[in-house]
Design a protein around this motif. Structure first.
Motif, short mmCIF file in Angstrom:
data_model
loop_
_atom_site.label_atom_id
_atom_site.label_comp_id
_atom_site.label_asym_id
_atom_site.label_seq_id
_atom_site.Cartn_x
_atom_site.Cartn_y
_atom_site.Cartn_z
N SER A 238 0.82 -1.22 0.00
CA SER A 238 0.00 0.00 0.00
C SER A 238 0.86 1.27 0.00
O SER A 238 0.48 2.29 -0.57
CB SER A 238 -0.95 0.01 1.20
OG SER A 238 -0.23 -0.09 2.41
N ASP A 239 2.04 1.22 0.64
CA ASP A 239 2.92 2.38 0.62
C ASP A 239 3.36 2.72 -0.80
O ASP A 239 3.44 3.89 -1.18
CB ASP A 239 4.16 2.12 1.49
CG ASP A 239 3.84 2.13 2.97
OD1 ASP A 239 2.78 2.68 3.35
OD2 ASP A 239 4.64 1.59 3.75
N TRP A 242 0.52 4.47 -2.61
CA TRP A 242 0.48 5.89 -2.23
C TRP A 242 1.55 6.68 -2.99
O TRP A 242 1.26 7.75 -3.54
CB TRP A 242 0.74 6.03 -0.72
CG TRP A 242 -0.47 5.87 0.13
CD1 TRP A 242 -1.02 4.70 0.57
CD2 TRP A 242 -1.29 6.91 0.67
NE1 TRP A 242 -2.12 4.94 1.34
CE2 TRP A 242 -2.31 6.29 1.43
CE3 TRP A 242 -1.25 8.30 0.59
CZ2 TRP A 242 -3.29 7.02 2.09
CZ3 TRP A 242 -2.22 9.02 1.26
CH2 TRP A 242 -3.23 8.39 2.00
N GLU A 243 2.77 6.15 -3.02
CA GLU A 243 3.86 6.86 -3.68
C GLU A 243 3.60 7.05 -5.17
O GLU A 243 3.82 8.12 -5.73
CB GLU A 243 5.18 6.10 -3.49
CG GLU A 243 5.85 6.34 -2.14
CD GLU A 243 6.24 7.80 -1.94
OE1 GLU A 243 6.56 8.48 -2.94
OE2 GLU A 243 6.19 8.27 -0.80
N ARG A 246 0.99 9.73 -5.67
CA ARG A 246 1.54 11.05 -5.37
C ARG A 246 2.41 11.57 -6.52
O ARG A 246 2.51 12.78 -6.75
CB ARG A 246 2.40 11.01 -4.11
CG ARG A 246 1.62 11.02 -2.81
CD ARG A 246 2.55 11.38 -1.65
NE ARG A 246 1.89 11.20 -0.37
CZ ARG A 246 2.12 10.20 0.46
NH1 ARG A 246 2.99 9.28 0.14
NH2 ARG A 246 1.48 10.12 1.61
N HIS A 255 -5.28 11.37 -0.59
CA HIS A 255 -5.88 10.90 0.66
C HIS A 255 -7.09 10.01 0.36
O HIS A 255 -7.45 9.80 -0.79
CB HIS A 255 -6.26 12.08 1.57
CG HIS A 255 -7.29 13.01 0.99
ND1 HIS A 255 -8.59 13.03 1.41
CD2 HIS A 255 -7.18 13.97 0.03
CE1 HIS A 255 -9.26 13.95 0.73
NE2 HIS A 255 -8.43 14.53 -0.11
N VAL A 257 -7.30 6.82 0.46
CA VAL A 257 -6.94 5.68 -0.38
C VAL A 257 -7.40 4.39 0.32
O VAL A 257 -7.05 4.15 1.48
CB VAL A 257 -5.41 5.62 -0.62
CG1 VAL A 257 -5.06 4.36 -1.42
CG2 VAL A 257 -4.94 6.86 -1.36
N ALA A 271 -9.51 6.40 -4.38
CA ALA A 271 -8.56 7.40 -3.90
C ALA A 271 -9.02 8.79 -4.29
O ALA A 271 -9.67 8.98 -5.32
CB ALA A 271 -7.17 7.12 -4.47
#
Length: 327
Positions: A238-239, A242-243, A246, A255, A257, A271
């Motif tokens: 999941s990290d 996010w990256e 972004r 945010h 997500v 998301a």
């Protein structure tokens, strides 16, 4: 307009010009093409179970009876997985808007629970047999278990091709493969009993079978429970998601997500993307959808674009996004 961009344009691969896009759907039936494998595997194993029970009673072997119980739980698991995959192919309805794809997760959970029940029965019977030993016909045990190597090994091969893409298919493959290994152990115990007369080996092998069942079942149980609780699938970081979101051009913040399994083969993502320069259009959404599909196997993504004032509105509502990841 400085607030949320709330044109709810939904697109299947493209957007109809709004701030909220259903970007891409992956509606292929899970485990497609495995119907024949399930039918053959279930038939072979049912026939073998009958043989194990008959010869287990004749030979007085708790190892054979234990293995028959284990194989029965596997057959029930195969039936549940096959039924769930068939249900997962049914079209969505007004009530079940994702169709019945979630039934594949319930089947994987049921499969793991059935194996744990079989484990308890095997251990109980083996402990009783250690306390009260009984004669065992070693050669019969060895011959029947030898047939089990062929039946379970052949069934495992039927599911080998699809084991990496579906928890149910992987469960079927692992169960059949380990059954073949267990049968090999029973062959050895039958020969040792025949040569040495040490009947205590039979219940000991049963306990070893139970340990193997537990080891193979624990991971399946844990993963199926996680899926039932809508956890991020283990194959997705999941990290990293996010990256990647972004780093999309024009995205200032990300945010809300959420990533969860729709079935044992399909993953859903939603998301919110804060984009101060405004809605970027269809090409951006198509690109984001393609990236999520290629990098993470997420085939059903819903992205909502928010304009500059969205962060302030989010903060006012008390719904704070998570802190940025450390470098």
């Amino acid at each position: 307009m400085a607030g949320h961009s709330h044109n709810h344009g939904h697109s299947h691969g493209h957007s109809h010009g709004g701030g909220h896009s259903h970007a891409g759907h992956d509606h292929g039936p899970p485990a497609e093409g495995h119907d024949r494998a399930f039918a053959i595997g279930i038939t072979l194993n049912l026939a073998f179970i009958v043989g194990e029970v008959v010869f287990g009673l004749i030979a007085g072997s708790v190892a054979l009876l234990a293995d028959a119980g284990h194989n029965l739980s596997d057959v029930l698991g195969l039936c549940a997985a096959w039924a769930a995959i068939a249900l997962g192919r049914r079209a969505a309805s007004k009530r079940f808007t994702y169709g019945l794809k979630g039934s594949t997760i319930l089947a994987a959970l049921l499969n793991a629970l059935l194996l744990l029940v079989a484990l308890g029965a095997i251990v109980l019977e083996a402990v009783q047999r250690i306390a009260v030993p009984a004669p065992v016909d070693g050669p019969t045990v060895a011959w029947v278990a030898g047939a089990g190597i062929l039946v379970n090994g052949a069934t495992a091969l039927l599911f080998m091709r699809g084991r990496k893409g579906d928890l149910n298919i992987r469960g079927a493959y692992l169960h059949m493969l380990s059954d073949a290994m267990v049968s090999a152990g029973v062959v050895v115990s039958g020969l040792v009993i025949w040569l040495s007369g040490a009947t205590w080996i039979d219940p000991i092998v049963s306990i070893v079978i139970a340990v193997l069942i537990f080891l193979q079942t624990w991971g399946l149980l844990r993963e199926s429970v996680e899926m039932a609780l809508a956890a991020v699938p283990r194959s997705i970081d999941s990290d990293e998601v996010w990256e990647e979101l972004r780093e999309l051009p024009g995205v200032a913040r990300v945010h809300h997500v959420h990533i969860w399994p729709m079935s044992t083969t399909e993953t859903v993502l939603t998301a919110h993307l804060v984009m101060p320069d405004g809605h970027p259009g269809d090409a951006f959404l198509d690109s984001a959808r393609a990236m999520l599909k290629k990098r993470f196997g997420i085939g059903h993504a819903t992205l909502q674009v928010e304009l500059v004032g969205a962060e302030a509105q989010t903060a006012k509502s008390g719904c704070q996004p998570p802190p940025p990841l450390s470098a």
